[in-house]
Design a protein around this motif. Structure first.
Motif, PDB file in Angstrom:
ATOM      1  N   ARG A  44       0.855  -1.190   0.000  1.00  0.00           N
ATOM      2  CA  ARG A  44       0.000   0.000   0.000  1.00  0.00           C
ATOM      3  C   ARG A  44       0.881   1.226   0.000  1.00  0.00           C
ATOM      4  O   ARG A  44       2.091   1.132   0.273  1.00  0.00           O
ATOM      5  N   SER A  46       0.842   5.312   1.459  1.00  0.00           N
ATOM      6  CA  SER A  46       0.133   6.360   2.209  1.00  0.00           C
ATOM      7  C   SER A  46       0.710   7.720   1.808  1.00  0.00           C
ATOM      8  O   SER A  46       1.922   7.944   1.868  1.00  0.00           O
ATOM      9  N   TRP A  73      -3.737   2.966  -8.045  1.00  0.00           N
ATOM     10  CA  TRP A  73      -4.681   3.769  -7.260  1.00  0.00           C
ATOM     11  C   TRP A  73      -5.410   2.974  -6.175  1.00  0.00           C
ATOM     12  O   TRP A  73      -5.641   3.476  -5.090  1.00  0.00           O
ATOM     13  N   THR A  74      -5.748   1.718  -6.475  1.00  0.00           N
ATOM     14  CA  THR A  74      -6.586   0.975  -5.514  1.00  0.00           C
ATOM     15  C   THR A  74      -5.806   0.611  -4.246  1.00  0.00           C
ATOM     16  O   THR A  74      -6.408   0.225  -3.249  1.00  0.00           O
ATOM     17  N   ALA A  75      -4.490   0.771  -4.289  1.00  0.00           N
ATOM     18  CA  ALA A  75      -3.670   0.473  -3.094  1.00  0.00           C
ATOM     19  C   ALA A  75      -3.200   1.760  -2.406  1.00  0.00           C
ATOM     20  O   ALA A  75      -2.367   1.731  -1.505  1.00  0.00           O
ATOM     21  N   HIS A  77      -3.657   5.242  -0.153  1.00  0.00           N
ATOM     22  CA  HIS A  77      -4.418   5.866   0.931  1.00  0.00           C
ATOM     23  C   HIS A  77      -4.037   7.342   0.994  1.00  0.00           C
ATOM     24  O   HIS A  77      -2.845   7.668   0.990  1.00  0.00           O
ATOM     25  N   VAL A 108      -9.592   5.424  -6.484  1.00  0.00           N
ATOM     26  CA  VAL A 108      -9.186   5.215  -5.084  1.00  0.00           C
ATOM     27  C   VAL A 108     -10.444   4.832  -4.300  1.00  0.00           C
ATOM     28  O   VAL A 108     -11.453   5.547  -4.383  1.00  0.00           O
ATOM     29  N   PRO A 109     -10.414   3.717  -3.589  1.00  0.00           N
ATOM     30  CA  PRO A 109     -11.600   3.333  -2.799  1.00  0.00           C
ATOM     31  C   PRO A 109     -11.962   4.451  -1.820  1.00  0.00           C
ATOM     32  O   PRO A 109     -11.072   5.074  -1.217  1.00  0.00           O
ATOM     33  N   ASP A 111     -13.024   4.428   1.132  1.00  0.00           N
ATOM     34  CA  ASP A 111     -12.531   4.279   2.521  1.00  0.00           C
ATOM     35  C   ASP A 111     -11.006   4.378   2.604  1.00  0.00           C
ATOM     36  O   ASP A 111     -10.416   4.162   3.665  1.00  0.00           O
ATOM     37  N   HIS A 112     -10.394   4.725   1.485  1.00  0.00           N
ATOM     38  CA  HIS A 112      -8.951   5.017   1.491  1.00  0.00           C
ATOM     39  C   HIS A 112      -8.690   6.525   1.495  1.00  0.00           C
ATOM     40  O   HIS A 112      -7.538   6.951   1.359  1.00  0.00           O
ATOM     41  N   HIS A 114      -8.893   9.705   3.673  1.00  0.00           N
ATOM     42  CA  HIS A 114      -8.984  10.017   5.110  1.00  0.00           C
ATOM     43  C   HIS A 114      -8.842  11.521   5.322  1.00  0.00           C
ATOM     44  O   HIS A 114      -7.745  12.032   5.581  1.00  0.00           O
ATOM     45  N   PHE A 136      -4.288   3.670  11.663  1.00  0.00           N
ATOM     46  CA  PHE A 136      -3.797   3.307  10.327  1.00  0.00           C
ATOM     47  C   PHE A 136      -2.355   2.788  10.381  1.00  0.00           C
ATOM     48  O   PHE A 136      -2.004   1.806   9.735  1.00  0.00           O
TER      49      PHE A 136
END
Ligand code: 6PG
Length: 254
Positions: A44, A46, A73-75, A77, A108-109, A111-112, A114, A136
């Motif tokens: 992932r 961040s 993108w999907t990984a 945050h 990007v999901p 819930d990623h 924040h 996190f």
């Protein structure tokens, strides 16, 4: 590569580009490399985003090819270095700027993402964000893979302004200082959070930044109370300044 010249100042890498467009492109390349490297090594990535106006061009670049198809993108945050105490739909919101320029265009999901809750009571929002970061990062340091920062003409960064009590706050990850010059509170990561990052990338453009940028590179962080940006130094990481010629015009060649 969009770099016109590179310098090294107090262990920081300084990449000087022709203008905002080229600095943004250089920043997009480093953003992409960091994202791919982080996801490859720990699954992932961040990223703490900066606010203000400078990074908007970078965010728009990332939402288009060739960067759009190169970033996992999907990984990813997304976090923020700071936020104004406004609702997420307010034109002043750093979250809103990033969503409009980047996040609504990439997979990007939800819930990623924040965001800092600028609409809440500032002190409560700061506590809540610190708890979110602690969860996190699993109770370890807030080690963002990449932290983006800008710098104000006065040498502030994130929402750490000159002479603010938040500059000395080493007990908390997030502060909610009252900012005299705006007559309002802000939410901001503290130096404790900022300097735990693995890689910090400043993007600073424009002639108005030149005097403070020179002081940052001359001071090496000594007068950090009047120049907060000079106190950004990752304890165990890399610091990169991507600046344009106008912002770097007072910095000697060597
Ligand atoms: C903010 C930013 C702030 C910004 C500088 C530079 O919330 O405003 O986080 O630290 O990076 O003020 O702003 P510009 O990019 O608009 O010059």
């Amino acid at each position: 590569m969009k770099i016109m010249r590179s310098l090294n100042r107090h262990g920081a890498r300084v990449e000087i580009c022709k203008d905002l467009a080229e600095a943004s492109h250089q920043a997009a390349e480093l953003f992409t490399a960091t994202a791919r490297e982080a996801v490859a090594t720990h699954g992932r990535c961040s990223i703490a985003l900066s606010g203000g106006s400078t990074p908007e061009a970078l965010y728009s670049l990332l939402a288009a090819e060739p960067f759009l198809g190169s970033i996992p993108w999907t990984a990813m945050h997304f976090f923020w270095s700071d936020e104004r105490c406004v609702s997420p739909g307010d034109p002043q919101s750093n979250y809103r700027m990033a969503r409009e320029a980047l996040l609504r265009h990439v997979p990007v999901p939800e819930d990623h993402i924040h965001r800092m809750r600028g609409e809440d009571d500032p002190a409560a929002a700061a506590v809540a964000y610190a708890e979110l970061l602690t969860r996190f990062f699993g109770g370890t340091a807030t080690r963002f893979d990449l932290l983006l920062l800008g710098m104000g003409d006065d040498g502030h960064t994130a929402s750490l302004f000159p002479h603010s009590p938040a500059l000395a706050d080493s007990d908390h990850l997030v502060a909610a200082p009252f900012v005299e010059k705006f007559g309002t509170h802000r939410l901001t990561l503290t130096f404790r959070a900022l300097n735990a990052s693995a890689r910090i990338m400043f993007i600073v453009c424009g002639a108005a930044k030149a005097p403070s940028l020179l002081k940052v590179f001359e001071s090496g962080g000594d007068d950090a109370d009047s120049l907060p940006a000079a106190r950004v130094k990752p304890a165990n990481g890399e610091l990169v300044w991507i600046v344009d010629e106008a912002a770097a015009k007072l910095i000697p060649e060597n």
